[in-house]
Design an enzyme around this catalytic site. Structure first.
Site, PDB file in Angstrom:
ATOM      1  CE  LYS A  69      -2.593   1.462   3.624  1.00  0.00           C
ATOM      2  NZ  LYS A  69      -2.394   3.217   3.721  1.00  0.00           N
TER       3      LYS A  69
ATOM      4  CB  THR B 266      -9.331   1.935  11.139  1.00  0.00           C
ATOM      5  OG1 THR B 266      -8.015   2.654  10.913  1.00  0.00           O
ATOM      6  CG2 THR B 266      -9.720   0.990  11.133  1.00  0.00           C
TER       7      THR B 266
ATOM      8  CE  LYS C   1      -6.908   6.606   4.647  1.00  0.00           C
ATOM      9  NZ  LYS C   1      -5.792   6.049   4.223  1.00  0.00           N
TER      10      LYS C   1
ATOM     11  NE  ARG D 178       1.167   2.722  13.173  1.00  0.00           N
ATOM     12  CZ  ARG D 178       0.165   3.398  13.789  1.00  0.00           C
ATOM     13  NH1 ARG D 178       0.620   3.970  14.728  1.00  0.00           N
ATOM     14  NH2 ARG D 178      -1.040   3.154  13.495  1.00  0.00           N
TER      15      ARG D 178
ATOM     16  CG  ASP E 147     -11.589  18.236  -4.094  1.00  0.00           C
ATOM     17  OD1 ASP E 147     -12.373  19.538  -4.652  1.00  0.00           O
ATOM     18  OD2 ASP E 147     -10.691  18.428  -4.307  1.00  0.00           O
TER      19      ASP E 147
ATOM     20  CG  ASP F 225      -5.359   4.543   1.812  1.00  0.00           C
ATOM     21  OD1 ASP F 225      -5.939   4.505   1.310  1.00  0.00           O
ATOM     22  OD2 ASP F 225      -4.599   4.251   2.636  1.00  0.00           O
TER      23      ASP F 225
HETATM   24  O1  C5P Z   1       0.421   0.864  11.398  1.00  0.00           O
HETATM   25  P1  C5P Z   1      -0.714   0.469  11.144  1.00  0.00           P
HETATM   26  O2  C5P Z   1      -0.693  -0.942  10.925  1.00  0.00           O
HETATM   27  O3  C5P Z   1      -1.739   0.899  11.699  1.00  0.00           O
HETATM   28  O4  C5P Z   1      -1.550   1.559   9.509  1.00  0.00           O
HETATM   29  C1  C5P Z   1      -2.490   1.468   8.892  1.00  0.00           C
HETATM   30  C2  C5P Z   1      -2.875   2.072   7.402  1.00  0.00           C
HETATM   31  O5  C5P Z   1      -3.621   1.430   7.127  1.00  0.00           O
HETATM   32  C3  C5P Z   1      -2.381   3.495   7.262  1.00  0.00           C
HETATM   33  O6  C5P Z   1      -1.621   3.778   6.425  1.00  0.00           O
HETATM   34  C4  C5P Z   1      -3.310   3.965   8.087  1.00  0.00           C
HETATM   35  O7  C5P Z   1      -3.662   4.641   6.650  1.00  0.00           O
HETATM   36  C5  C5P Z   1      -4.971   2.972   6.648  1.00  0.00           C
HETATM   37  N1  C5P Z   1      -6.091   3.225   7.211  1.00  0.00           N
HETATM   38  C6  C5P Z   1      -6.511   2.862   8.668  1.00  0.00           C
HETATM   39  N2  C5P Z   1      -7.693   3.199   8.794  1.00  0.00           N
HETATM   40  C7  C5P Z   1      -8.679   3.392   7.529  1.00  0.00           C
HETATM   41  C8  C5P Z   1      -8.458   3.572   6.074  1.00  0.00           C
HETATM   42  C9  C5P Z   1      -6.651   3.763   6.025  1.00  0.00           C
HETATM   43  O8  C5P Z   1      -5.353   3.042   9.399  1.00  0.00           O
HETATM   44  N3  C5P Z   1     -10.160   3.841   7.308  1.00  0.00           N
END
Ligand code: C5P
Length: 261
Positions: A58, A144, A87, A235, A90, A85
């Site tokens: 991603k 999330t 997002k 992460r 607009d 991603d």
């Molecule tokens: O590090 P982590 O596992 O929390 O990363 C989650 C990834 O998913 C990040 O790149 C974040 O931008 C993305 N994301 C998210 N919630 C969403 C959409 C995308 O955490 N609703």
């Protein structure tokens, strides 16, 4: 598949604890690693440290703003499937133009914010469908990282779950079948979207992992059991001392959950 594309064949031979190759390959097709790093060099270093185990990557805002389309082109040329991603959120005309431009990068998934509304979603869908290699257009429901008080703070009177369902219904009516949601709402969205729905869940934390800023989380196995199509993990893999080992552990857990399904 290009010669250098990741496959189960690249795995070190000492992985005797891993399930059968085809099961591993199925697991690899469900895991999307979030390359949330500041530069192209850091992204490529991280990809090397994953040792060819993660075909899906991603590219999000941080990396795209820093490295631009060329990092996507590089990763695609190495055989990776890219989830871009950005997002997008607009007016319909602007989002449609951005979607059209993004599809020229041969990405496999692309995000827009469901909160942009039905007209924006329909314009994005039409723009994606009109490209030579249409990506799966995913509507982001509720981030999330947002819990009840965050959702209330932006003026939404519903629970996160109710808001996710409302946005998903609106997306489905606008012809979108792909959604990003937390693992906690994925079962409800699977019911709404049916088997054709493409449900992508971030907020994945293997047991014992640090939640960080994520609020509505679940383990990889739980998310799959609830109906997720793809898991986004950042992460817990990218900041691990040994990213390849961390990825392998998640792939093992995914494979185990696929067997039980
Ligand atoms: O590090 P982590 O596992 O929390 O990363 C989650 C990834 O998913 C990040 O790149 C974040 O931008 C993305 N994301 C998210 N919630 C969403 C959409 C995308 O955490 N609703």
């Amino acid at each position: 598949m290009p010669e250098n594309s990741p496959s189960a064949d690249n795995l070190p031979v000492h992985d005797s604890h891993l399930p059968h190759k085809s099961l591993l390959e199925q697991a690899q097709q469900r895991l999307i690693v979030a390359l949330d790093v500041p530069t192209a060099a850091a992204a490529l270093t991280l990809v090397d440290r994953l040792e060819g185990q993660c075909p899906w990557l991603k590219v999000g805002l941080e990396l795209f703003i820093s490295a631009g389309p060329s990092i996507v082109e590089t990763l695609v040329s190495r055989g990776h499937s890219i989830f871009l991603d950005l997002k997008l959120h607009d007016i319909p005309n602007t989002v449609a133009s951005a979607v059209r431009t993004a599809t020229s990068l041969n990405v496999r998934m692309l995000t827009v914010h469901a909160a942009g509304g039905p007209a924006m979603l329909a314009a994005a869908r039409e723009a994606a469908a009109g490209s030579a290699m249409p990506p799966e257009l995913l509507a982001v429901t509720v981030l999330t990282s947002m819990n009840q008080s965050e959702v209330t703070a932006v003026g939404v009177a519903r629970s996160p779950q109710q808001q996710v369902e409302l946005l998903a219904r609106m997306g489905l009516e606008s012809g979108i079948r792909g959604f990003v949601c937390s693992p906690q709402e994925v079962a409800a969205l699977r019911t709404l979207a049916g088997p054709a729905g493409v449900l992508v869940t971030p907020g994945i934390r293997p047991a014992g992992a640090d939640a960080g800023d994520q609020q509505r989380i679940a383990t990889p196995a739980q998310a799959l059991q609830q109906g997720a199509s793809y898991l986004v993990v950042g992460r817990p893999i990218t900041q691990a001392a040994h990213p390849a080992q961390a990825a392998r552990n998640v792939l093992d857990e995914i494979a185990g959950a696929l067997v039980q399904k």
